[in-house]
Design a protein around this motif. Structure first.
Motif, mmCIF file in Angstrom:
data_model
loop_
_atom_site.group_PDB
_atom_site.id
_atom_site.type_symbol
_atom_site.label_atom_id
_atom_site.label_comp_id
_atom_site.label_asym_id
_atom_site.label_seq_id
_atom_site.Cartn_x
_atom_site.Cartn_y
_atom_site.Cartn_z
ATOM 1 N N LEU A 50 0.820 -1.207 0.000
ATOM 2 C CA LEU A 50 0.000 0.000 0.000
ATOM 3 C C LEU A 50 0.853 1.255 0.000
ATOM 4 N N VAL A 51 1.939 1.231 0.753
ATOM 5 C CA VAL A 51 2.800 2.417 0.880
ATOM 6 C C VAL A 51 4.162 2.004 1.406
ATOM 7 N N GLN A 52 5.168 2.756 1.011
ATOM 8 C CA GLN A 52 6.499 2.599 1.584
ATOM 9 C C GLN A 52 6.850 3.890 2.299
ATOM 10 N N VAL A 53 7.282 3.756 3.551
ATOM 11 C CA VAL A 53 7.708 4.904 4.338
ATOM 12 C C VAL A 53 9.205 4.747 4.587
ATOM 13 N N ASP A 54 9.991 5.665 4.026
ATOM 14 C CA ASP A 54 11.443 5.619 4.205
ATOM 15 C C ASP A 54 11.810 6.071 5.612
ATOM 16 N N LEU A 55 12.871 5.450 6.133
ATOM 17 C CA LEU A 55 13.366 5.784 7.462
ATOM 18 C C LEU A 55 14.566 6.729 7.342
ATOM 19 N N THR A 56 14.897 7.367 8.446
ATOM 20 C CA THR A 56 16.076 8.227 8.491
ATOM 21 C C THR A 56 17.326 7.349 8.423
ATOM 22 N N LYS A 57 18.473 7.966 8.275
ATOM 23 C CA LYS A 57 19.737 7.229 8.321
ATOM 24 C C LYS A 57 20.649 7.940 9.303
ATOM 25 N N PRO A 58 20.966 7.414 10.472
ATOM 26 C CA PRO A 58 20.584 6.089 10.941
ATOM 27 C C PRO A 58 19.064 5.978 11.133
ATOM 28 N N CYS A 59 18.598 4.721 11.057
ATOM 29 C CA CYS A 59 17.154 4.464 11.007
ATOM 30 C C CYS A 59 16.453 4.613 12.352
ATOM 31 N N GLY A 60 17.211 4.713 13.428
ATOM 32 C CA GLY A 60 16.577 4.841 14.735
ATOM 33 C C GLY A 60 17.598 4.854 15.854
ATOM 34 N N THR A 61 17.072 4.728 17.063
ATOM 35 C CA THR A 61 17.912 4.747 18.263
ATOM 36 C C THR A 61 17.602 3.538 19.133
ATOM 37 N N VAL A 62 18.551 3.209 20.003
ATOM 38 C CA VAL A 62 18.403 2.055 20.899
ATOM 39 C C VAL A 62 18.631 2.507 22.336
ATOM 40 N N PRO A 63 17.639 3.140 22.948
ATOM 41 C CA PRO A 63 17.778 3.468 24.369
ATOM 42 C C PRO A 63 17.134 2.377 25.238
ATOM 43 N N GLU A 73 10.027 10.916 6.108
ATOM 44 C CA GLU A 73 8.879 11.743 5.738
ATOM 45 C C GLU A 73 7.689 10.831 5.511
ATOM 46 N N ASP A 74 6.512 11.405 5.411
ATOM 47 C CA ASP A 74 5.321 10.611 5.130
ATOM 48 C C ASP A 74 5.480 9.900 3.787
ATOM 49 N N GLY A 75 4.891 8.715 3.676
ATOM 50 C CA GLY A 75 4.972 7.949 2.437
ATOM 51 C C GLY A 75 3.769 8.210 1.550
ATOM 52 N N LEU A 76 3.981 8.213 0.237
ATOM 53 C CA LEU A 76 2.903 8.381 -0.727
ATOM 54 C C LEU A 76 2.191 7.044 -0.903
ATOM 55 N N ILE A 77 0.921 7.004 -0.610
ATOM 56 C CA ILE A 77 0.133 5.776 -0.714
ATOM 57 C C ILE A 77 -0.112 5.478 -2.192
ATOM 58 N N THR A 78 0.277 4.274 -2.628
ATOM 59 C CA THR A 78 0.154 3.897 -4.039
ATOM 60 C C THR A 78 -1.041 3.000 -4.324
#
Length: 131
Positions: A50-63, A73-78
């Motif tokens: 339905l949609v792809q949402v790209d992640l930041t780089k680095p993709c996240g944090t581990v606290p 950013e928001d993904g465009l729904i296809t």
């Protein structure tokens, strides 16, 4: 019997997941699908993405033993449909894992602003957590 690991080991495992997701020339992404989730991440989805949402780089944090993914950013729904599960892929498009998704707080790893997705609209991840 259950294996119990330390929080330091859990953080290291999740940091390894971040490294795997950030590998490759592109950003890691969360691909959202409707329908039934495949039995394993190696199986091809039987429903349309339905949609792809790209992640930041680095993709996240581990606290503190929790990997929190962050969207770029928001993904465009296809394609229109009701979101039920997600496949997370690395920067090479290689599958890392599948998980459930839903709207609001629930038993899913990926929380969306809404699960009713309409082609041409935008999809937002409000939370994506892996523990």
């Amino acid at each position: 019997m259950t294996i119990a690991i330390t929080s330091a080991h859990a953080d290291a495992r999740l940091s390894g997941t971040v490294s795997f997701l950030d590998a490759g020339p592109n950003n890691a992404a969360v691909r959202i699908y409707g329908g039934v989730r495949p039995t394993t991440p190696a199986d091809t989805p039987t429903s349309e993405m339905l949609v792809q949402v790209d992640l930041t780089k680095p993709c996240g944090t581990v606290p503190a033993g929790v990997l929190t993914l962050t969207q770029l950013e928001d993904g465009l729904i296809t394609a229109s449909g009701t979101a039920t599960w997600a496949r997370v892929v690395n920067g090479r498009g290689v599958t890392a894992f599948d998980c459930d998704c839903g709207e609001g707080i629930g038993a899913w790893e990926v929380q969306l602003a809404q699960v009713a997705l309409y082609a041409g609209g935008a999809a937002r991840i409000t939370s994506a957590v892996l523990g």
